[in-house]
Write a protein that holds these residues in place. Sequence first.
Motif, short mmCIF file in Angstrom:
data_model
loop_
_atom_site.label_atom_id
_atom_site.label_comp_id
_atom_site.label_asym_id
_atom_site.label_seq_id
_atom_site.Cartn_x
_atom_site.Cartn_y
_atom_site.Cartn_z
N VAL A 76 12.04 5.00 -0.73
CA VAL A 76 11.68 3.66 -1.18
C VAL A 76 10.28 3.23 -0.74
CG1 VAL A 76 14.10 2.97 -1.23
CG2 VAL A 76 12.73 2.46 0.80
N SER A 77 9.63 4.03 0.10
CA SER A 77 8.26 3.72 0.48
C SER A 77 7.26 4.20 -0.58
CB SER A 77 7.91 4.36 1.83
OG SER A 77 7.81 5.77 1.72
N ARG A 78 7.75 4.88 -1.62
CA ARG A 78 6.91 5.39 -2.68
C ARG A 78 7.24 4.68 -3.99
NH1 ARG A 78 4.93 10.45 -0.45
NH2 ARG A 78 4.16 11.17 -2.46
N VAL A 79 6.30 4.71 -4.92
CA VAL A 79 6.43 4.04 -6.21
C VAL A 79 6.32 5.09 -7.31
CG1 VAL A 79 5.33 2.36 -7.76
CG2 VAL A 79 5.49 1.89 -5.29
N ASP A 100 0.88 -1.17 0.00
CA ASP A 100 0.00 0.00 0.00
C ASP A 100 0.91 1.22 0.00
OD1 ASP A 100 -2.19 1.68 0.07
OD2 ASP A 100 -2.43 1.54 2.25
N ALA A 101 1.06 1.87 -1.15
CA ALA A 101 2.07 2.92 -1.27
C ALA A 101 1.59 4.09 -2.12
CB ALA A 101 3.34 2.34 -1.90
N ARG A 102 2.14 5.26 -1.82
CA ARG A 102 1.90 6.45 -2.64
C ARG A 102 2.62 6.28 -3.98
NH1 ARG A 102 -1.82 10.17 -1.95
NH2 ARG A 102 -0.41 11.67 -2.97
N VAL A 103 2.06 6.90 -5.01
CA VAL A 103 2.65 6.86 -6.34
C VAL A 103 2.98 8.27 -6.80
CG1 VAL A 103 2.22 6.32 -8.78
CG2 VAL A 103 1.46 4.72 -7.00
N ASP A 104 4.21 8.47 -7.28
CA ASP A 104 4.65 9.76 -7.81
C ASP A 104 4.85 9.65 -9.32
OD1 ASP A 104 4.83 10.73 -5.18
OD2 ASP A 104 6.92 10.08 -5.00
N ALA A 105 4.49 10.70 -10.05
CA ALA A 105 4.75 10.74 -11.48
C ALA A 105 6.25 10.98 -11.70
CB ALA A 105 3.95 11.86 -12.13
N VAL A 106 6.86 10.18 -12.56
CA VAL A 106 8.29 10.29 -12.84
C VAL A 106 8.52 10.26 -14.34
CG1 VAL A 106 8.93 9.21 -10.64
CG2 VAL A 106 8.68 7.79 -12.69
N GLY A 107 9.73 10.65 -14.75
CA GLY A 107 10.09 10.65 -16.16
C GLY A 107 11.35 9.86 -16.41
N ILE A 108 12.29 10.49 -17.11
CA ILE A 108 13.54 9.84 -17.49
C ILE A 108 14.70 10.57 -16.83
CG2 ILE A 108 15.05 9.20 -19.40
CD1 ILE A 108 12.58 9.20 -21.19
N ALA A 109 15.59 9.82 -16.20
CA ALA A 109 16.77 10.39 -15.55
C ALA A 109 17.82 10.77 -16.59
CB ALA A 109 17.34 9.40 -14.54
N ALA A 110 18.85 11.50 -16.14
CA ALA A 110 19.92 11.95 -17.04
C ALA A 110 20.63 10.80 -17.74
CB ALA A 110 20.91 12.80 -16.27
#
Length: 205
Positions: free
Chosen positions: A92-95, A72-82
Amino acid sequence: MRPAAASAVLGLALAVGAPTAWVLTQPEAAAGIPLEQPLPATPSVTTRDAAPSAIPSAPAPVRISVPSQGVDARVDAVGIAADGQMELPEDVSRVGWYRLGPAPGAEGSAVLAGHVDDREQRPGALFPLDDAAVGDEITVPDAAGTATRWRVVSRQLITEQVLPLERIFARDGAPRLTVITCGGPFLPEFRSYRDNVVVVAEPVR
């Protein structure tokens, strides 16, 4: 049982640039049908830019829940790293949700990924993913207050270097949810895990 983490935040090797040839491994940890078979595959795959533009889609996911595995975890919008890999939340508690691809419920593969653990933070939100079973239900609420429901059809352990990126990040085909974390043995010399746990789920109708 995983070896204790022995490095700083562990990365998830998910390069999203030009597709590469791959070989799917199916160790004993695999469950369900092979990754390329859960839903009808698209007839062709095209190479995409390593920095694709965002796709207009449904509201962003904000949480992931897998009750049978205690996730049961929060989700963050992410993109592409450098370095060209998919970004992941440092906590690490978030996805992370790959915001340059489909949102859960839209056509194609919606990708959620997170760290399995960290030397200081210990087990991550997706640590139990290695035990996911075919038939497990996943719920993904979104920013609009609605939720999509999914049923696991496949769990596979795949060597990072041979991940089927075209399939994982596909933007077309039937809606599916792909959830990924690190797995397999920890390799101290690379400060990373050898494999990825890849779980694919279909919508609950």
